[in-house]
Design a protein around this motif. Sequence first.
Motif, PDB file in Angstrom:
ATOM      1  N   GLU A 112      -2.751   4.929  -7.250  1.00  0.00           N
ATOM      2  CA  GLU A 112      -1.785   5.867  -6.676  1.00  0.00           C
ATOM      3  C   GLU A 112      -2.193   6.334  -5.286  1.00  0.00           C
ATOM      4  O   GLU A 112      -1.354   6.501  -4.392  1.00  0.00           O
ATOM      5  CB  GLU A 112      -1.617   7.074  -7.597  1.00  0.00           C
ATOM      6  CG  GLU A 112      -0.582   8.075  -7.114  1.00  0.00           C
ATOM      7  CD  GLU A 112      -0.392   9.223  -8.088  1.00  0.00           C
ATOM      8  OE1 GLU A 112       0.569   9.997  -7.885  1.00  0.00           O
ATOM      9  OE2 GLU A 112      -1.188   9.354  -9.023  1.00  0.00           O
ATOM     10  N   ASP A 113      -3.499   6.529  -5.064  1.00  0.00           N
ATOM     11  CA  ASP A 113      -3.964   7.000  -3.758  1.00  0.00           C
ATOM     12  C   ASP A 113      -4.229   5.862  -2.778  1.00  0.00           C
ATOM     13  O   ASP A 113      -4.605   6.106  -1.630  1.00  0.00           O
ATOM     14  CB  ASP A 113      -5.214   7.864  -3.916  1.00  0.00           C
ATOM     15  CG  ASP A 113      -6.390   7.107  -4.528  1.00  0.00           C
ATOM     16  OD1 ASP A 113      -6.267   5.890  -4.799  1.00  0.00           O
ATOM     17  OD2 ASP A 113      -7.433   7.747  -4.773  1.00  0.00           O
ATOM     18  N   GLY A 114      -4.042   4.629  -3.218  1.00  0.00           N
ATOM     19  CA  GLY A 114      -4.245   3.487  -2.336  1.00  0.00           C
ATOM     20  C   GLY A 114      -5.692   3.109  -2.108  1.00  0.00           C
ATOM     21  O   GLY A 114      -5.985   2.226  -1.304  1.00  0.00           O
ATOM     22  N   LEU A 156      -7.328  -1.679  -5.069  1.00  0.00           N
ATOM     23  CA  LEU A 156      -6.371  -2.744  -5.368  1.00  0.00           C
ATOM     24  C   LEU A 156      -6.825  -3.458  -6.634  1.00  0.00           C
ATOM     25  O   LEU A 156      -7.987  -3.840  -6.763  1.00  0.00           O
ATOM     26  CB  LEU A 156      -6.303  -3.745  -4.219  1.00  0.00           C
ATOM     27  CG  LEU A 156      -5.471  -5.012  -4.482  1.00  0.00           C
ATOM     28  CD1 LEU A 156      -3.984  -4.691  -4.537  1.00  0.00           C
ATOM     29  CD2 LEU A 156      -5.763  -6.080  -3.415  1.00  0.00           C
ATOM     30  N   HIS A 161       0.857  -1.194   0.000  1.00  0.00           N
ATOM     31  CA  HIS A 161       0.000   0.000   0.000  1.00  0.00           C
ATOM     32  C   HIS A 161       0.889   1.239   0.000  1.00  0.00           C
ATOM     33  O   HIS A 161       1.928   1.274   0.682  1.00  0.00           O
ATOM     34  CB  HIS A 161      -0.903  -0.006   1.233  1.00  0.00           C
ATOM     35  CG  HIS A 161      -2.002   1.001   1.169  1.00  0.00           C
ATOM     36  ND1 HIS A 161      -1.811   2.328   1.501  1.00  0.00           N
ATOM     37  CD2 HIS A 161      -3.311   0.890   0.797  1.00  0.00           C
ATOM     38  CE1 HIS A 161      -2.942   2.984   1.343  1.00  0.00           C
ATOM     39  NE2 HIS A 161      -3.871   2.129   0.915  1.00  0.00           N
ATOM     40  N   PRO A 162       0.534   2.277  -0.755  1.00  0.00           N
ATOM     41  CA  PRO A 162       1.411   3.454  -0.851  1.00  0.00           C
ATOM     42  C   PRO A 162       1.531   4.264   0.434  1.00  0.00           C
ATOM     43  O   PRO A 162       2.467   5.057   0.563  1.00  0.00           O
ATOM     44  CB  PRO A 162       0.773   4.281  -1.971  1.00  0.00           C
ATOM     45  CG  PRO A 162      -0.643   3.823  -2.037  1.00  0.00           C
ATOM     46  CD  PRO A 162      -0.622   2.377  -1.676  1.00  0.00           C
ATOM     47  N   PHE A 203      -1.724  -1.403  -6.426  1.00  0.00           N
ATOM     48  CA  PHE A 203      -2.620  -0.399  -5.873  1.00  0.00           C
ATOM     49  C   PHE A 203      -2.713   0.804  -6.802  1.00  0.00           C
ATOM     50  O   PHE A 203      -1.769   1.113  -7.541  1.00  0.00           O
ATOM     51  CB  PHE A 203      -2.109   0.083  -4.507  1.00  0.00           C
ATOM     52  CG  PHE A 203      -2.382  -0.856  -3.375  1.00  0.00           C
ATOM     53  CD1 PHE A 203      -3.606  -0.810  -2.706  1.00  0.00           C
ATOM     54  CD2 PHE A 203      -1.429  -1.771  -2.971  1.00  0.00           C
ATOM     55  CE1 PHE A 203      -3.863  -1.669  -1.647  1.00  0.00           C
ATOM     56  CE2 PHE A 203      -1.677  -2.634  -1.913  1.00  0.00           C
ATOM     57  CZ  PHE A 203      -2.900  -2.591  -1.250  1.00  0.00           C
ATOM     58  N   ARG A 205      -0.348   3.176   3.959  1.00  0.00           N
ATOM     59  CA  ARG A 205      -0.500   2.367   5.168  1.00  0.00           C
ATOM     60  C   ARG A 205       0.492   1.209   5.169  1.00  0.00           C
ATOM     61  O   ARG A 205       0.871   0.715   4.102  1.00  0.00           O
ATOM     62  CB  ARG A 205      -1.928   1.804   5.250  1.00  0.00           C
ATOM     63  CG  ARG A 205      -3.023   2.862   5.283  1.00  0.00           C
ATOM     64  CD  ARG A 205      -4.350   2.238   5.693  1.00  0.00           C
ATOM     65  NE  ARG A 205      -4.801   1.185   4.809  1.00  0.00           N
ATOM     66  CZ  ARG A 205      -5.665   1.354   3.806  1.00  0.00           C
ATOM     67  NH1 ARG A 205      -6.156   2.553   3.547  1.00  0.00           N
ATOM     68  NH2 ARG A 205      -6.043   0.323   3.066  1.00  0.00           N
TER      69      ARG A 205
END
Length: 353
Positions: free
Chosen positions: A114-116, A119, A67-68, A112, A70
């Motif tokens: 870009e903003d997470g 998925l 995740h980008p 993911f 978390r």
Amino acid sequence: MATRRGFMASLAAALTVPRLTWADAGSPSFLAAAKRGDDFVLYGLDLRGEAVFSVPLPARGHAAAAHPARPEAVAFARRPGSFALVIDCARGLVAHRLTPPGGRQFNGHGAFSEDGAVLYTSEVVAETSEGRLGIWDAAGNYARIAELPSGGIGPHELRRLPDGVLVVANGGIRTDPGDRRKLNIDRMRPSLTYLDPQGRLLEQVDLGAEHHQLSIRHLAPGPDGEVAFAMQWEGDPAEPVPLLGLHRRGEAARLCPPDESEAWAMQGYAGSIAWSGDRIALTSPPGGVVHLFDGRGGFLRAIRRTDASGVAALPDGLMITDGTGAVSRIGAEGLRPLQRFDLAWDNHLVALG
């Protein structure tokens, strides 16, 4: 009975709890699956190759997606797989277990947005190997939102490019859903497919009739929008073929052969790929070799390493994992072992960020 004042106090307390970040998981730089004795494990590694966390897996892992923001990693089963685990790496807990819908199988990779918030997972229709991208609500509880066609047969790795476009390696191979027998080698058709985040086909590239048995498997986006891709040869094993390709959107794909003396070294099998600065690396576990190319696809040299498996970019070189448990660095000085673990690393080394 709960009061409004009590509820508001609880809400305020919840809002002041700091969100966990990757620093809370030991600030790993890489994720890698491994077999340790009879167990399977996902590790987080730092830039020195040291383990900063480990989490057990229920079966053999393949790749992972980080995740980008978390400290969450999604560990994917070896294809064809029935599980993908969302792991809270800070607490060492499985937060969610993802299961594909009936008639679908995970195919080892995911990415993911870009903003997470979303998925994307690489999947196939089990009976036909038609490619799908599963879409999951990563901003909430990882509920499945939808699925999209991947644009081909047997998708494997998918990557998100800096502009949000998804690039998919459609391997072109139809496999038996039970024993993984390859069913269409004489008529396989691999492709490199570009999709927008909503699944609209933007561009698709194949390798032509001469190379239709080169299965496109793994991807490494370059620094200027070009994509490097690693392949596996399903044709005559006595025929040496390039296993590295380069593609820039709007152009034809270019295949990049090694020196003639190295043509058979990889035994037709490129396992992992990474692009670091002006270097591209391919590993071959069966060949026990790492091939290095420049950013234009020119062959530089070969480095022998038993069961060379995962590869990922370092700020000033490349990190390599292998089946003997070693973690090594490739830089200007050549290959230098950093750490050795009592385990066997699996195919991939996934860089965070």
